[in-house]
Design a protein around this motif. Structure first.
Motif, PDB file in Angstrom:
ATOM      1  N   ALA A 157      48.587  40.022  41.125  1.00 42.27           N
ATOM      2  CA  ALA A 157      49.327  39.021  40.409  1.00 42.27           C
ATOM      3  C   ALA A 157      48.930  37.757  40.554  1.00 42.27           C
ATOM      4  CB  ALA A 157      50.591  38.859  41.598  1.00 42.27           C
ATOM      5  N   LYS A 158      47.775  37.333  41.257  1.00 39.28           N
ATOM      6  CA  LYS A 158      46.947  36.009  40.357  1.00 39.28           C
ATOM      7  C   LYS A 158      46.446  36.136  39.631  1.00 39.28           C
ATOM      8  CE  LYS A 158      48.440  34.125  45.425  1.00 39.28           C
ATOM      9  NZ  LYS A 158      47.891  34.590  46.711  1.00 39.28           N
ATOM     10  N   ILE A 159      45.896  37.135  39.358  1.00 36.86           N
ATOM     11  CA  ILE A 159      44.991  37.180  38.386  1.00 36.86           C
ATOM     12  C   ILE A 159      45.206  36.827  36.746  1.00 36.86           C
ATOM     13  CG2 ILE A 159      42.681  38.873  37.141  1.00 36.86           C
ATOM     14  CD1 ILE A 159      43.238  39.833  40.426  1.00 36.86           C
ATOM     15  N   ALA A 160      44.726  36.573  35.896  1.00 39.57           N
ATOM     16  CA  ALA A 160      45.389  36.236  34.637  1.00 39.57           C
ATOM     17  C   ALA A 160      45.189  37.776  34.077  1.00 39.57           C
ATOM     18  CB  ALA A 160      44.407  35.458  34.129  1.00 39.57           C
ATOM     19  N   GLY A 161      45.834  38.139  33.392  1.00 39.79           N
ATOM     20  CA  GLY A 161      45.869  39.797  32.399  1.00 39.79           C
ATOM     21  C   GLY A 161      46.891  40.331  33.192  1.00 39.79           C
ATOM     22  N   VAL A 162      46.673  40.497  34.107  1.00 42.96           N
ATOM     23  CA  VAL A 162      47.642  41.836  35.428  1.00 42.96           C
ATOM     24  C   VAL A 162      49.551  41.100  35.360  1.00 42.96           C
ATOM     25  CG1 VAL A 162      48.019  42.424  37.202  1.00 42.96           C
ATOM     26  CG2 VAL A 162      45.432  41.858  36.210  1.00 42.96           C
ATOM     27  N   LEU A 196      46.620  46.603  33.618  1.00 38.78           N
ATOM     28  CA  LEU A 196      45.966  45.580  33.490  1.00 38.78           C
ATOM     29  C   LEU A 196      44.861  46.203  32.150  1.00 38.78           C
ATOM     30  CD1 LEU A 196      44.164  47.805  36.484  1.00 38.78           C
ATOM     31  CD2 LEU A 196      45.364  45.932  36.868  1.00 38.78           C
ATOM     32  N   PRO A 197      44.575  44.838  32.053  1.00 38.59           N
ATOM     33  CA  PRO A 197      43.762  44.713  30.611  1.00 38.59           C
ATOM     34  C   PRO A 197      42.698  46.068  30.349  1.00 38.59           C
ATOM     35  CG  PRO A 197      43.792  42.817  31.433  1.00 38.59           C
ATOM     36  CD  PRO A 197      44.263  43.741  32.044  1.00 38.59           C
ATOM     37  N   ASP A 198      42.814  46.871  29.554  1.00 40.97           N
ATOM     38  CA  ASP A 198      41.384  47.833  29.087  1.00 40.97           C
ATOM     39  C   ASP A 198      39.740  47.463  29.790  1.00 40.97           C
ATOM     40  OD1 ASP A 198      43.299  49.287  28.318  1.00 40.97           O
ATOM     41  OD2 ASP A 198      42.328  48.514  25.976  1.00 40.97           O
ATOM     42  N   ALA A 199      39.761  46.051  29.106  1.00 39.06           N
ATOM     43  CA  ALA A 199      38.474  45.563  30.019  1.00 39.06           C
ATOM     44  C   ALA A 199      38.214  45.837  32.020  1.00 39.06           C
ATOM     45  CB  ALA A 199      38.025  44.177  29.321  1.00 39.06           C
ATOM     46  N   MET A 200      39.242  45.131  32.067  1.00 35.99           N
ATOM     47  CA  MET A 200      39.764  44.655  33.505  1.00 35.99           C
ATOM     48  C   MET A 200      39.356  46.108  34.399  1.00 35.99           C
ATOM     49  SD  MET A 200      42.165  43.344  35.901  1.00 35.99           S
ATOM     50  CE  MET A 200      42.242  42.006  35.068  1.00 35.99           C
ATOM     51  N   PHE A 247      38.705  45.794  45.224  1.00 39.13           N
ATOM     52  CA  PHE A 247      39.518  46.313  44.410  1.00 39.13           C
ATOM     53  C   PHE A 247      40.074  44.877  44.070  1.00 39.13           C
ATOM     54  CE2 PHE A 247      42.504  47.402  41.243  1.00 39.13           C
ATOM     55  CZ  PHE A 247      42.310  48.653  40.918  1.00 39.13           C
ATOM     56  N   LEU A 248      39.990  44.318  44.302  1.00 40.84           N
ATOM     57  CA  LEU A 248      40.789  42.847  43.380  1.00 40.84           C
ATOM     58  C   LEU A 248      39.386  42.044  43.123  1.00 40.84           C
ATOM     59  CD1 LEU A 248      43.073  41.558  45.973  1.00 40.84           C
ATOM     60  CD2 LEU A 248      43.297  41.895  44.224  1.00 40.84           C
ATOM     61  N   GLU A 249      38.140  41.892  44.606  1.00 42.30           N
ATOM     62  CA  GLU A 249      37.111  41.550  43.426  1.00 42.30           C
ATOM     63  C   GLU A 249      36.971  42.147  42.468  1.00 42.30           C
ATOM     64  OE1 GLU A 249      35.369  38.667  44.748  1.00 42.30           O
ATOM     65  OE2 GLU A 249      37.654  38.761  46.176  1.00 42.30           O
ATOM     66  N   VAL A 250      37.034  43.117  41.819  1.00 44.48           N
ATOM     67  CA  VAL A 250      36.345  43.217  40.467  1.00 44.48           C
ATOM     68  C   VAL A 250      36.819  42.904  40.075  1.00 44.48           C
ATOM     69  CG1 VAL A 250      35.186  45.595  39.587  1.00 44.48           C
ATOM     70  CG2 VAL A 250      34.891  44.881  41.844  1.00 44.48           C
ATOM     71  N   ALA A 251      38.015  43.137  40.230  1.00 42.82           N
ATOM     72  CA  ALA A 251      38.740  43.165  39.478  1.00 42.82           C
ATOM     73  C   ALA A 251      39.828  41.744  38.618  1.00 42.82           C
ATOM     74  CB  ALA A 251      40.789  42.925  39.837  1.00 42.82           C
ATOM     75  N   LYS A 252      38.934  40.575  39.166  1.00 44.14           N
ATOM     76  CA  LYS A 252      38.767  39.243  39.131  1.00 44.14           C
ATOM     77  C   LYS A 252      37.692  39.062  38.101  1.00 44.14           C
ATOM     78  CE  LYS A 252      40.577  37.459  43.328  1.00 44.14           C
ATOM     79  NZ  LYS A 252      39.975  37.181  44.731  1.00 44.14           N
TER      80      LYS A 252
END
Lengths: 346, 346, 346, 346
Positions: D276-281, D296-300, D340-345
């Protein structure tokens, strides 16, 4: 009995005199039972003639049986049948398709004027392509004429046929009012069925003048499988089959099937044209067969019922009007239509 | 068409004139469809009168449907139905009982002259009392008159009824030739059914003069469950129900049902008596209804067939003779019987 | 718990230690569910190796499911399955074959030592060749080893296979105790199955050391049809399939399946040989697998039960003795067999 | 095998160690088969304790079987089951409910966050109140926690229970993730089930730590009917039942069922909070159980999959993003969530 202005359904009217007469004619001597009689053979030949192709034909007494037997032959128990959300097989047959198919799933789709489109099916398909977790897309079923009194053109049927076959499915037609569709379009029975991709159909006669007679028709005889076993097992192989076949025989003789359909179509057209000119009335769907769907102001509907008219509210009254379904039969008196219009005018 | 000496089945003959006439009479005006018509109501009343009790009655077009609908109501999918190994439901209906009941098991038992006894069922029961590993004993089904032309007495039926109810089961009667049994015994319809423990029956008319009309009858209306849903779902609720009901109505009027049965019974008696006097012929079963089972020397059978006679070999020829089944209909010409006897005598 | 001398069934014993260990080994990390895991792939490969042919294999948890899924694939709802009157599918599975096949009919035939013969089927066939009035002959099903502890030779199986295929039917084998049959005969799994005409089988592991694992095997992969849909629909596709497959994997590794079967067979032989020498005891059937059927004098049976022995009376006591069924498991202690013989001797 | 970041489903993970250990413990000696063993009795007692009421409990190996058996008991073949259009029984079980019920119809309704409301059912009901022409409204089925990771409150369940009973229907709960719902709400199992009107449920264990074990639970034992016959007939009565019961026994011991559910719920909360804290999610649904639905943005999404993450696109990518379903298991490593959160960021 005062039956004037009964527009509830075409099955409220009785049998055509030619068909009743055929029963009497068939009642001669002893013949082999269970369909091994000459009249039944003649029906198969007549259907092959009308469809311009040798077909497999199986007489039964109801459209529900005809639909369910065809669908059970086309669809495995773990299959999906795509149909319109208003389809008779979906909402009026108490799950007969599920019963005869041993539990196939009907997937209900929306579509204007009760007509299904390849687009609507394409949009639903992905939900059924995840392997064994969902049932297997197997059949598309359409109703011709539709439950809302509209008619698929041969081109529309062909588009569905191409889609079905392109996706490993078959195309079924509920033709309870097939005669009305052919009469409206003026095309051949072949053009509207197998030439357009229909694999199997219910060829209806009951609503159009028989006492109780329909035929399941498979256009490629090799695909009818064990339908005759299913029919017997379903209690639909009559021992005195000649009496069902005699109805179909008369129906297919001298164009009675089309003549009756033209008569009921014409009554519906007259009714629709008349209603369209009355203030406050709005037709809900194109009138292409023998049914008229019209929004009637509540006061007008009440006046009609007070005068003895009978018809269904297709949807509950709302906003001062209801959607009335008005069905004409081959035997509906022309005078009833005129009187209905008179009373409607007020 | 030369139909002389057709003894293959009572269903090879057509309809009684009174019943055909009733169809024409019913073909008046518009009525509510799907059984909500006055003729159908009259049939229910007539059956209640004949059975001296208010019954639940469901007209259908075949005996197979009638049997299967009754059995599916009485027996769960995981239940057992005990019947004679020659029972129509077991050997002539392509598994209709299994289909409508969703897979119940028919347990086939032997019994002299096609009659089931409490003793035979008692001997089989232990195999079905091991809990969930076997199906659950649920129904006993008998045929009246039987497939071999014999008749259960009221006392024999009562013994089965007592046994069924004493073991948590119900008793069903396939009454495709019920009229023949009543005509033979001279008892009341009530004595032979609910008073003797029958819970539900198929009341046949087709073989005895109708075009295609039977009624499922439940004697305790509260036990009919959702039969009307099952009938609809099975494709057996006709939209123009008046035409099935009209057949039953005429059948039940002025004792037509018993008159026709007496006629076919009498023909069978005449045939049996005549055959019994011919050297080399041996009757295989008591002749109590409208069928004669006779061992005919092969030469005699060949001579009869050469002369145009039609009948089934009930069992394949062996030892120089075969077991012929000879069925008389209400419409079988007396002359055919006499000629058959003439030819048999040689 | 004192479980000494439990001969009631091989399924009263638990799991082989190798199989339990395999569960723990399979419990590593995350894998794709519903059978898309490496262990399940290995099972298919192992079965193909053992059968010397690429087979289609479908793990399930019970023999009842395995049998019913195979039969439903081979037999239409309106079909007949010929089997022995003692067959597990006929008397012990609560109609599972009827349920999965949607109402197929099991035709029960007699045969010495629970073995079916082409002759017995040939004698019954004419009753099913009258067209749609009877169900359609579709499958022959045999049990290997049989319910009476006997074993079909490859030649006997082949005779049935030839008969089935010669009459448009297929041949199914309930192999709940297939390992015992192979162990007894010393032939290959292939010789006893597809080389002898078996089309599909249930390959059992549960009774022989698994917790709950069987495989439906089709020898011609193209004939397995939509079995995987039926399995899913029957609730038999486990999400964590690896745990069923791991059981089969261990079972098929290092010959565990045959080793366990040899162990239980040997115990049964020892038991049979011992009993045969005791006065008053009579063996009822050849002992070819892991079960002994012996007539025991009532006093001996009572003495054994007093001493703690558990076993079924296969038929109720009569004439001073009963027919006892004594089943040995791979895990039955040898000491239990010896003690049983001691007590029996009295 | 590198299984890091597997969020495809909770059933991709294996079994809890306590449950595996219970299998070994249960593997002692010979016990009576088919559920007549002490462990199975203990499970029934434990469920009665947890639900504060004596219940009828039937262990099976899959949630699909549990749902289908319960629904087949509650719904006749000609009945309607109202459920959410995303319900597992509707879209993921290949028509198992239709199979076991012999063709009942699932009526699919919309509802926010996969939750059904009395209003939605009330709006659909009129289509099923025209007598025998439509199937008969019989059951409402809900999923708890839902397919979208949300949870019904006891009040919401009660509203559905009142509606069901007020309309002659029963209320079924698919509790494949029931533990997650109880863990989230902190209420009692009784409050969330029979006290709120649930008549029968599937009590899930497989997704939450068992190898393959669920229980059908009926809260009024008298309504379970012949479920045990249906279970046997469906191939779901295991001969070595102790091994299924042992799983449930361990699951219900020392609160393992709730502990595991709290663990997976907590992982999902952590994942949701982080995302929730990650932009675009954007989270699509409230996270109340063990599943997170996030746009999730496609790139993420591509970056995550490149890093080894596994998860489903719940709906196809559109507008530069897709709806990802991320499910946490009791056994999902906390480190996987963090990575997962790390990579998502990014």
């Amino acid at each position: 009995m005062k039956s004037a202005m009964n527009f509830t359904s075409d099955n409220c009217y009785g049998a055509a005199p030619q068909i009743l007469a055929a029963l009497a004619a068939a009642n001669q001597g002893a013949v082999t039972s269970y369909g091994e009689d000459p009249v039944t053979a003649r029906v198969a030949a007549s259907l092959s003639r009308i469809f311009e192709r040798e077909v497999a034909a199986f007489p039964v007494v109801t459209g529900t049986a005809a639909n369910a037997l065809a669908l059970a032959t086309l669809c495995p128990p773990h299959g999906a049948i795509f149909c319109h959300e208003k389809a008779h097989i979906a909402v009026d047959e108490c799950g007969a398709a599920e019963f005869f198919s041993h539990g196939a799933k009907l997937v209900l789709l929306a579509g204007e004027h009760a007509k299904l489109t390849p687009q609507a099916i394409a949009a639903a398909l992905p939900g059924f392509q995840g392997g064994v977790h969902s049932v297997k897309p197997s059949v598309i079923s359409i109703t011709q004429a539709t439950e809302l009194g509209t008619v698929y053109t041969p081109g529309e049927v062909r588009a569905l046929g191409d889609f079905a076959h392109g996706h490993g499915m078959t195309l079924h037609m509920d033709g309870a009012r097939f005669a009305n569709a052919v009469a409206y379009l003026g095309c051949s029975a072949a053009e509207l069925t197998w030439k357009a991709g229909i694999d199997a159909m219910s060829f209806g006669a009951t609503k159009n003048g028989a006492l109780g007679a329909e035929a399941v028709v498979f256009f490629d005889k090799s695909t009818a499988g064990d339908l005759e076993y299913r029919r017997k097992r379903g209690g639909h192989l009559l021992s005195k089959m000649r009496f069902i076949s005699a109805q179909l025989d008369a129906y297919l003789t001298n164009g009675l099937w089309l003549a009756n359909a033209r008569a009921s179509n014409a009554l519906a057209q007259r009714l629709a044209n008349g209603l369209a000119k009355i203030a406050g009335v709005e037709l809900a769907h194109p009138v292409q067969a023998n049914a008229v769907f019209a929004h009637l102001p509540d006061a007008m509907a009440a006046r009609l019922r007070d005068a003895g008219a009978q018809f269904y509210d297709w949807s509950p009254p709302a906003g001062g009007r209801a959607l009335a379904r008005l069905v004409c039969s081959f035997a509906t008196p022309q005078a009833d239509v005129e009187r209905f219009l008179e009373v409607a005018k007020g």
